[in-house]
Design an enzyme around this catalytic site. Sequence first.
Site, PDB file in Angstrom:
ATOM      1  N   LYS A 128      -4.142 -25.066 -42.514  1.00 58.19           N
ATOM      2  CA  LYS A 128      -5.663 -24.772 -42.357  1.00 58.19           C
ATOM      3  C   LYS A 128      -6.560 -25.825 -43.048  1.00 58.19           C
ATOM      4  O   LYS A 128      -7.352 -26.483 -42.481  1.00 58.19           O
ATOM      5  CB  LYS A 128      -5.951 -23.271 -42.628  1.00 58.19           C
ATOM      6  CG  LYS A 128      -7.399 -23.196 -42.717  1.00 58.19           C
ATOM      7  CD  LYS A 128      -8.022 -23.374 -40.817  1.00 58.19           C
ATOM      8  CE  LYS A 128      -9.478 -23.167 -41.188  1.00 58.19           C
ATOM      9  NZ  LYS A 128      -9.910 -23.239 -39.797  1.00 58.19           N
ATOM     10  N   PHE A 139     -14.639 -35.885 -31.867  1.00 57.87           N
ATOM     11  CA  PHE A 139     -15.109 -35.897 -33.477  1.00 57.87           C
ATOM     12  C   PHE A 139     -15.216 -37.504 -33.963  1.00 57.87           C
ATOM     13  O   PHE A 139     -15.044 -37.685 -35.239  1.00 57.87           O
ATOM     14  CB  PHE A 139     -13.791 -35.339 -34.108  1.00 57.87           C
ATOM     15  CG  PHE A 139     -14.238 -33.850 -34.519  1.00 57.87           C
ATOM     16  CD1 PHE A 139     -14.245 -33.119 -33.709  1.00 57.87           C
ATOM     17  CD2 PHE A 139     -14.770 -33.627 -35.748  1.00 57.87           C
ATOM     18  CE1 PHE A 139     -14.354 -31.692 -33.818  1.00 57.87           C
ATOM     19  CE2 PHE A 139     -15.020 -32.165 -36.067  1.00 57.87           C
ATOM     20  CZ  PHE A 139     -14.865 -31.348 -35.164  1.00 57.87           C
ATOM     21  N   ILE A 140     -15.636 -38.130 -33.040  1.00 60.27           N
ATOM     22  CA  ILE A 140     -15.954 -39.720 -33.448  1.00 60.27           C
ATOM     23  C   ILE A 140     -17.353 -39.678 -33.473  1.00 60.27           C
ATOM     24  O   ILE A 140     -18.021 -40.945 -33.343  1.00 60.27           O
ATOM     25  CB  ILE A 140     -14.918 -40.837 -33.207  1.00 60.27           C
ATOM     26  CG1 ILE A 140     -15.125 -40.856 -31.709  1.00 60.27           C
ATOM     27  CG2 ILE A 140     -13.587 -40.671 -33.621  1.00 60.27           C
ATOM     28  CD1 ILE A 140     -14.442 -42.194 -31.319  1.00 60.27           C
ATOM     29  N   LYS A 197     -24.413 -26.914 -35.900  1.00 61.22           N
ATOM     30  CA  LYS A 197     -24.131 -27.530 -34.423  1.00 61.22           C
ATOM     31  C   LYS A 197     -24.475 -26.858 -33.479  1.00 61.22           C
ATOM     32  O   LYS A 197     -24.996 -25.662 -33.793  1.00 61.22           O
ATOM     33  CB  LYS A 197     -22.732 -27.699 -34.651  1.00 61.22           C
ATOM     34  CG  LYS A 197     -21.684 -26.498 -34.504  1.00 61.22           C
ATOM     35  CD  LYS A 197     -20.419 -26.624 -34.534  1.00 61.22           C
ATOM     36  CE  LYS A 197     -19.609 -25.419 -34.303  1.00 61.22           C
ATOM     37  NZ  LYS A 197     -18.193 -25.470 -34.092  1.00 61.22           N
ATOM     38  N   ASN A 229      -8.710 -29.050 -41.345  1.00 64.17           N
ATOM     39  CA  ASN A 229     -10.298 -29.291 -41.663  1.00 64.17           C
ATOM     40  C   ASN A 229     -10.606 -30.531 -42.268  1.00 64.17           C
ATOM     41  O   ASN A 229     -11.479 -31.193 -41.917  1.00 64.17           O
ATOM     42  CB  ASN A 229     -10.876 -27.927 -42.202  1.00 64.17           C
ATOM     43  CG  ASN A 229     -11.376 -26.663 -41.294  1.00 64.17           C
ATOM     44  OD1 ASN A 229     -11.069 -26.986 -40.403  1.00 64.17           O
ATOM     45  ND2 ASN A 229     -11.841 -25.837 -41.842  1.00 64.17           N
ATOM     46  N   CYS A 233     -17.401 -24.114 -43.199  1.00 62.19           N
ATOM     47  CA  CYS A 233     -15.958 -24.293 -43.190  1.00 62.19           C
ATOM     48  C   CYS A 233     -15.584 -25.751 -43.974  1.00 62.19           C
ATOM     49  O   CYS A 233     -14.997 -25.835 -44.923  1.00 62.19           O
ATOM     50  CB  CYS A 233     -15.156 -24.152 -42.227  1.00 62.19           C
ATOM     51  SG  CYS A 233     -15.054 -22.438 -41.506  1.00 62.19           S
ATOM     52  N   LEU A 244     -10.481 -21.046 -35.051  1.00 63.24           N
ATOM     53  CA  LEU A 244     -11.494 -21.087 -34.068  1.00 63.24           C
ATOM     54  C   LEU A 244     -12.697 -21.716 -34.541  1.00 63.24           C
ATOM     55  O   LEU A 244     -13.087 -21.901 -35.671  1.00 63.24           O
ATOM     56  CB  LEU A 244     -12.073 -19.530 -33.799  1.00 63.24           C
ATOM     57  CG  LEU A 244     -12.545 -18.619 -34.869  1.00 63.24           C
ATOM     58  CD1 LEU A 244     -14.211 -18.950 -35.309  1.00 63.24           C
ATOM     59  CD2 LEU A 244     -12.676 -17.116 -34.707  1.00 63.24           C
ATOM     60  N   LYS A 245     -13.518 -22.059 -33.481  1.00 65.01           N
ATOM     61  CA  LYS A 245     -14.721 -23.183 -33.853  1.00 65.01           C
ATOM     62  C   LYS A 245     -16.068 -22.027 -33.473  1.00 65.01           C
ATOM     63  O   LYS A 245     -16.040 -21.691 -32.308  1.00 65.01           O
ATOM     64  CB  LYS A 245     -14.779 -24.166 -32.755  1.00 65.01           C
ATOM     65  CG  LYS A 245     -13.597 -25.251 -32.757  1.00 65.01           C
ATOM     66  CD  LYS A 245     -13.717 -26.339 -31.978  1.00 65.01           C
ATOM     67  CE  LYS A 245     -13.550 -25.964 -30.555  1.00 65.01           C
ATOM     68  NZ  LYS A 245     -12.211 -25.563 -30.140  1.00 65.01           N
TER      69      LYS A 245
HETATM   70  N1  LIG Z   1     -16.362 -19.206 -39.639  1.00 66.18           N
HETATM   71  C1  LIG Z   1     -15.646 -20.012 -39.026  1.00 66.18           C
HETATM   72  O1  LIG Z   1     -15.694 -20.775 -38.166  1.00 66.18           O
HETATM   73  C2  LIG Z   1     -14.246 -19.909 -39.637  1.00 66.18           C
HETATM   74  C3  LIG Z   1     -13.062 -20.496 -38.960  1.00 66.18           C
HETATM   75  C4  LIG Z   1     -11.929 -20.398 -39.388  1.00 66.18           C
HETATM   76  C5  LIG Z   1     -11.740 -19.806 -40.615  1.00 66.18           C
HETATM   77  N2  LIG Z   1     -12.637 -19.244 -41.488  1.00 66.18           N
HETATM   78  C6  LIG Z   1     -12.562 -18.489 -42.553  1.00 66.18           C
HETATM   79  O2  LIG Z   1     -12.503 -17.277 -42.286  1.00 66.18           O
HETATM   80  C7  LIG Z   1     -12.955 -16.286 -43.362  1.00 66.18           C
HETATM   81  C8  LIG Z   1     -14.057 -15.501 -43.134  1.00 66.18           C
HETATM   82  O3  LIG Z   1     -15.107 -16.426 -42.734  1.00 66.18           O
HETATM   83  P1  LIG Z   1     -16.570 -15.808 -41.722  1.00 66.18           P
HETATM   84  O4  LIG Z   1     -17.061 -17.119 -41.433  1.00 66.18           O
HETATM   85  O5  LIG Z   1     -15.829 -14.804 -40.730  1.00 66.18           O
HETATM   86  O6  LIG Z   1     -17.160 -15.190 -43.135  1.00 66.18           O
HETATM   87  P2  LIG Z   1     -18.748 -14.293 -42.993  1.00 66.18           P
HETATM   88  O7  LIG Z   1     -19.065 -14.781 -44.424  1.00 66.18           O
HETATM   89  O8  LIG Z   1     -19.203 -14.556 -41.764  1.00 66.18           O
HETATM   90  O9  LIG Z   1     -17.886 -12.814 -42.986  1.00 66.18           O
HETATM   91  C9  LIG Z   1     -17.353 -12.277 -44.121  1.00 66.18           C
HETATM   92  C10 LIG Z   1     -17.531 -10.827 -43.985  1.00 66.18           C
HETATM   93  O10 LIG Z   1     -16.622 -10.214 -44.911  1.00 66.18           O
HETATM   94  C11 LIG Z   1     -17.311  -9.081 -45.290  1.00 66.18           C
HETATM   95  N3  LIG Z   1     -16.647  -8.565 -46.654  1.00 66.18           N
HETATM   96  C12 LIG Z   1     -16.570  -9.142 -47.911  1.00 66.18           C
HETATM   97  N4  LIG Z   1     -15.830  -8.451 -48.977  1.00 66.18           N
HETATM   98  C13 LIG Z   1     -15.308  -7.382 -47.970  1.00 66.18           C
HETATM   99  C14 LIG Z   1     -14.349  -6.356 -48.562  1.00 66.18           C
HETATM  100  N5  LIG Z   1     -13.866  -6.240 -49.782  1.00 66.18           N
HETATM  101  N6  LIG Z   1     -14.011  -5.452 -47.380  1.00 66.18           N
HETATM  102  C15 LIG Z   1     -14.539  -5.538 -46.020  1.00 66.18           C
HETATM  103  N7  LIG Z   1     -15.515  -6.540 -45.992  1.00 66.18           N
HETATM  104  C16 LIG Z   1     -15.882  -7.555 -46.768  1.00 66.18           C
HETATM  105  C17 LIG Z   1     -18.744  -9.690 -45.882  1.00 66.18           C
HETATM  106  O11 LIG Z   1     -19.539  -8.540 -45.818  1.00 66.18           O
HETATM  107  C18 LIG Z   1     -18.841 -10.543 -44.521  1.00 66.18           C
HETATM  108  O12 LIG Z   1     -19.597  -9.552 -43.347  1.00 66.18           O
HETATM  109  C19 LIG Z   1     -13.318 -17.395 -44.538  1.00 66.18           C
HETATM  110  O13 LIG Z   1     -12.210 -17.580 -45.470  1.00 66.18           O
HETATM  111  C20 LIG Z   1     -13.538 -18.693 -43.581  1.00 66.18           C
HETATM  112  O14 LIG Z   1     -13.221 -19.835 -44.347  1.00 66.18           O
HETATM  113  C21 LIG Z   1     -13.954 -19.318 -40.740  1.00 66.18           C
END
Ligand SMILES: NC(=O)c1ccc[n+]([C@@H]2O[C@H](COP(=O)([O-])OP(=O)(O)OC[C@H]3O[C@@H](n4cnc5c(N)ncnc54)[C@H](O)[C@@H]3O)[C@@H](O)[C@H]2O)c1
Length: 449
Positions: free
Chosen positions: A210, A255-256, A327, A214, A266, A156-157
């Site tokens: 993944k 993306f250019i 962004k 990215n 990310c 997701l974006k």
């Molecule tokens: N943000 C994005 O656009 C995006 C897109 C694709 C993938 N990802 C990946 O998804 C993952 C999560 O990203 P995000 O942006 O949602 O992170 P985030 O930091 O917004 O949220 C993570 C949450 O996990 C919680 N957490 C930590 N340890 C925990 C535990 N033991 N039990 C329960 N909750 C816990 C934190 O308190 C926090 O609320 C990452 O690996 C990221 O790289 C993010």
Amino acid sequence: MRISIFGTGYVGLVTGACLAESGNQVVCVDVDASKVVRLTQGILPIYEPGLEDIVHRNQLSGTLRFTTDASEAIAHGDVIFIAVGTPPDEDGSADMRHVLQVASAIGAELSRYAVVVNKSTVPVGTAERVRSVIQADLLQRGVSTEFDVVSNPEFLKEGDAVKDCMRPDRIVIGSMSARAIEIIKKLYSPFNRNHERIVLMDERSAELTKYAANAMLATKISFMNEMSNIAEYVGADIEMVRLGIGSDARIGFSFIYPGVGYGGSCFPKDVQALEKTARQYGYIPQILQAVEAVNSAQKMKMFELINRHYHGKIRGKTFAVWGLSFKPNTDDMREAPSRSLMEALWKQGAVVQVFDPEAASETGKHYGDRSDLTVCSDQQAALKGADALILMTEWKCFWSPDLKMLAETLHDKVIFDGRNIYDPQAIERAGIAYYGIGRGRSLLDLRSD
Ligand SMILES: NC(=O)c1ccc[n+]([C@@H]2O[C@H](COP(=O)([O-])OP(=O)(O)OC[C@H]3O[C@@H](n4cnc5c(N)ncnc54)[C@H](O)[C@@H]3O)[C@@H](O)[C@H]2O)c1
């Protein structure tokens, strides 16, 4: 189905809300108790278009609940998602602490078959690690509960997260377990209606997919920023070049865009983590290193242009900054180029007056109260008494400013456009000096000054 989701950030909360919306019973668990209290009251910790409505609707109907109780979530879930953060470790590799904590909690409580789904972005080999952590805990308890671990990376974006979740381009499922694949396919079937979006593969390939996605997107950005720098040296306009190359279907227009470098939670961490993984396996990834180096330099681009324009004399200057999130359509300021810019300006003794449609409270969280930062409630207020305007994030509200008003308001009559959204000629006709990214004349003009 009964679904549990660990982590209520951008990924966990959006996934939980969308799965509840599609008819599942969802329990979201987070270790951040204050976040859970606010979510329970219907207050969302993030800004994401369309999310609030879905969360509220499903909370009201009882299909979406929030808790800090991991045991309750593990007992509830037929499918247990791990969507916790994987921030960069000190050496740039992905910090797996949170993911492994969840695996351990699952191993300590699991009492019936469940599919554990890794949705966090995790290095190759993590599904195996998660499996062995759970297995070890089950062994210690002397129980032989069956479970599967599936790699299901999220694409997701931010800013489009709900749409991406409801209508994904693809659903990558990494697993060799027919039982788990059937369950996950069924779970995603509402999002897989008009054509087959599921791509089945082994866990390791799913994990690498993944990072590869990215890294490719980050590479496109850094490549274009490199071209924009060359354009400045040779006196070409990168915006013309962009149109010229984007029209080639093999290249495409997405993306250019040249700009102030990529940020967010990310691309920066994922490019670094993939580089670390490659090195751990004995391969030196030269493109990834260059992508990162170009990006770090590009994040200082606006500051360099400003510094050159003012011949290094920016102490005491007041800059209006439009846009702070990395962004548009998100409040996320993690690794945002606006932060590198503001921090560099502050170091030189400048003052900033900022406006962002959604990131005001994030700005407060990052910087608190300081005398050289004024967070304004609208874009006009940020201009009041400012010497120059810097555009950092291309939110729609910034696209068509009143140039006459800008010329009358900005003391030094200069605009630094970090996203090339303005027409340089129109700005100059209004009597305002213009600097963009890679628009031919900026560096040459500066050299002849
Ligand atoms: N943000 C994005 O656009 C995006 C897109 C694709 C993938 N990802 C990946 O998804 C993952 C999560 O990203 P995000 O942006 O949602 O992170 P985030 O930091 O917004 O949220 C993570 C949450 O996990 C919680 N957490 C930590 N340890 C925990 C535990 N033991 N039990 C329960 N909750 C816990 C934190 O308190 C926090 O609320 C990452 O690996 C990221 O790289 C993010």
